[in-house]
Design an enzyme around this catalytic site. Structure first.
Site, PDB file in Angstrom:
ATOM      1  N   LYS A  55       6.306  73.858  69.927  1.00  0.00           N
ATOM      2  CA  LYS A  55       5.399  72.435  69.384  1.00  0.00           C
ATOM      3  C   LYS A  55       4.551  72.052  68.556  1.00  0.00           C
ATOM      4  O   LYS A  55       3.670  72.184  68.136  1.00  0.00           O
ATOM      5  CB  LYS A  55       6.605  71.058  69.849  1.00  0.00           C
ATOM      6  CG  LYS A  55       7.218  70.699  70.248  1.00  0.00           C
ATOM      7  CD  LYS A  55       8.242  70.655  71.334  1.00  0.00           C
ATOM      8  CE  LYS A  55       9.873  70.405  70.166  1.00  0.00           C
ATOM      9  NZ  LYS A  55      10.329  69.933  71.944  1.00  0.00           N
TER      10      LYS A  55
ATOM     11  N   ASP B 232      10.531  61.477  68.165  1.00  0.00           N
ATOM     12  CA  ASP B 232      12.241  62.305  68.716  1.00  0.00           C
ATOM     13  C   ASP B 232      13.561  62.171  67.759  1.00  0.00           C
ATOM     14  O   ASP B 232      14.625  62.559  67.718  1.00  0.00           O
ATOM     15  CB  ASP B 232      12.709  62.229  70.103  1.00  0.00           C
ATOM     16  CG  ASP B 232      12.376  63.809  70.814  1.00  0.00           C
ATOM     17  OD1 ASP B 232      12.389  65.284  70.141  1.00  0.00           O
ATOM     18  OD2 ASP B 232      13.057  64.451  71.545  1.00  0.00           O
TER      19      ASP B 232
ATOM     20  N   GLN C 146       9.807  65.565  76.749  1.00  0.00           N
ATOM     21  CA  GLN C 146      10.106  66.989  76.566  1.00  0.00           C
ATOM     22  C   GLN C 146      11.455  66.908  77.508  1.00  0.00           C
ATOM     23  O   GLN C 146      11.479  66.246  78.544  1.00  0.00           O
ATOM     24  CB  GLN C 146       9.688  68.045  76.827  1.00  0.00           C
ATOM     25  CG  GLN C 146      10.438  69.735  77.111  1.00  0.00           C
ATOM     26  CD  GLN C 146      11.109  69.646  75.570  1.00  0.00           C
ATOM     27  OE1 GLN C 146       9.831  69.400  74.347  1.00  0.00           O
ATOM     28  NE2 GLN C 146      11.999  70.099  75.013  1.00  0.00           N
TER      29      GLN C 146
END
Ligand code: NAP
Length: 283
Positions: free
Chosen positions: A51, A118, A95
């Protein structure tokens, strides 16, 4: 017949990121992404590096907040609240997986919808359900992008999705439904799975069991998309027994190098989308 085409996720990821980079280079203020990590999970460390690399390539401001394993849910929420209220931050992602003592659902829904890059909050999932523009879950969104860029028709086709998680299978089935496909969603309680998979024009496997989809389960000349990732001593392995399935297909994704690269590409895409959503909100 060995005239199938391998769908190249790395190449499509590059195309997506190059387009984003071009667009970002024209912006006065750089969009920004914050990744929150709790603990020190090995797989998470790898994903977070990818990322950071993506953000650097596209030209985003990037920050990694690494929190200690024993932090509480309330403390994580407090940090997220601070980022929600910070006008300089456009995208926030936490995460996964989180340590067991943290309430994942609460944390996922703590990021405000316009920064939820997300796409996993109930709010954004609801917008997808209603076929409205939103920040969509990155992996299924990445599969849609692969199908689009390879000009694989979805409308009117029978698509069988195996796996019904909130992360992949369910949003996948919703995106396909919205795109005009006839979707069958299978899972562990499905009786006689191959009856459905054998009828799929497009088969998307999101199970997480190595070599689960075998040649006898696949229709001739179909498209097979393998979302599964299983780690073994010999490396990454998909759900699909590639060597025997590929020759029956028209298009197939490999593992690695198929869907995997698209997840981070679509995170990149969501960051820019979040930036534009917030610009509109300011008006
Ligand atoms: P998950 O939450 O474990 O979901 C797995 C799904 O597979 C469940 O819906 C389960 O059904 C179904 N399933 C299990 N055994 C089955 C069987 N025998 N027949 C039919 N269905 C069965 O996993 P996930 O988070 O969705 O991830 C799925 C896979 O994708 C994993 O390998 C994961 O590593 C991979 N993944 C890849 C990416 C990427 O970037 N490429 C991103 C995310 C995930 P029930 O609901 O009935 O239990």
């Amino acid at each position: 017949m060995d005239n199938y085409m391998i769908i190249d996720g790395k190449e499509i990821k590059k195309q997506v990121l190059d387009e984003l980079k071009e667009e970002v280079s024209k912006l006065e203020i750089k969009p920004s992404l914050v990744v929150i990590q709790v603990g020190d999970n090995d797989a998470s460390n790898v994903y977070i590096k990818q990322k950071a690399k993506m953000a650097d390539y596209v030209g985003y401001d990037y920050k990694h907040i690494k929190l200690s394993e024993d932090i509480t849910t309330e403390e994580v929420i407090e940090i997220i609240d601070g980022l929600n209220n910070d006008k300089k931050i456009n995208g926030v992602m936490v995460q996964m997986p989180l340590p067991n003592h943290i309430d994942t659902e609460i944390v996922q829904n703590a990021v405000i919808p316009s920064k939820d890059v997300d796409g996993l909050s109930d709010f954004n999932a609801g917008l997808l359900f209603h076929n409205k523009d939103a920040l969509y879950s990155c992996t299924p969104y990445g599969v849609m992008e692969l199908l689009k860029r390879y000009k694989i028709q979805v409308e009117g086709r029978h698509v069988v999705v195996v796996g019904r998680s909130n992360l992949v299978g369910k949003p996948m089935s919703m995106m396909l439904t919205n795109a005009g496909a006839t979707v069958t969603l299978c899972h562990s309680k499905t009786v006689d799975l191959s009856k459905y998979t054998k009828d799929a024009d497009i088969l998307i496997s999101c199970v997480g069991k190595a070599n689960f989809i075998t040649a006898d389960m696949v229709k001739e000349d179909s498209v097979v998309i393998d979302v599964g990732i299983t780690r073994s001593e010999s490396g990454l392995c998909g759900d699909v027994k590639f060597d025997e399935v590929a020759s029956k297909t028209k298009y197939i994704t490999p593992v690695p190098g198929g869907v995997g690269p698209m997840t981070v590409a679509m995170l990149g895409s969501n960051v820019l989308k979040a930036y534009y959503i917030q610009q509109k909100e300011k008006l």
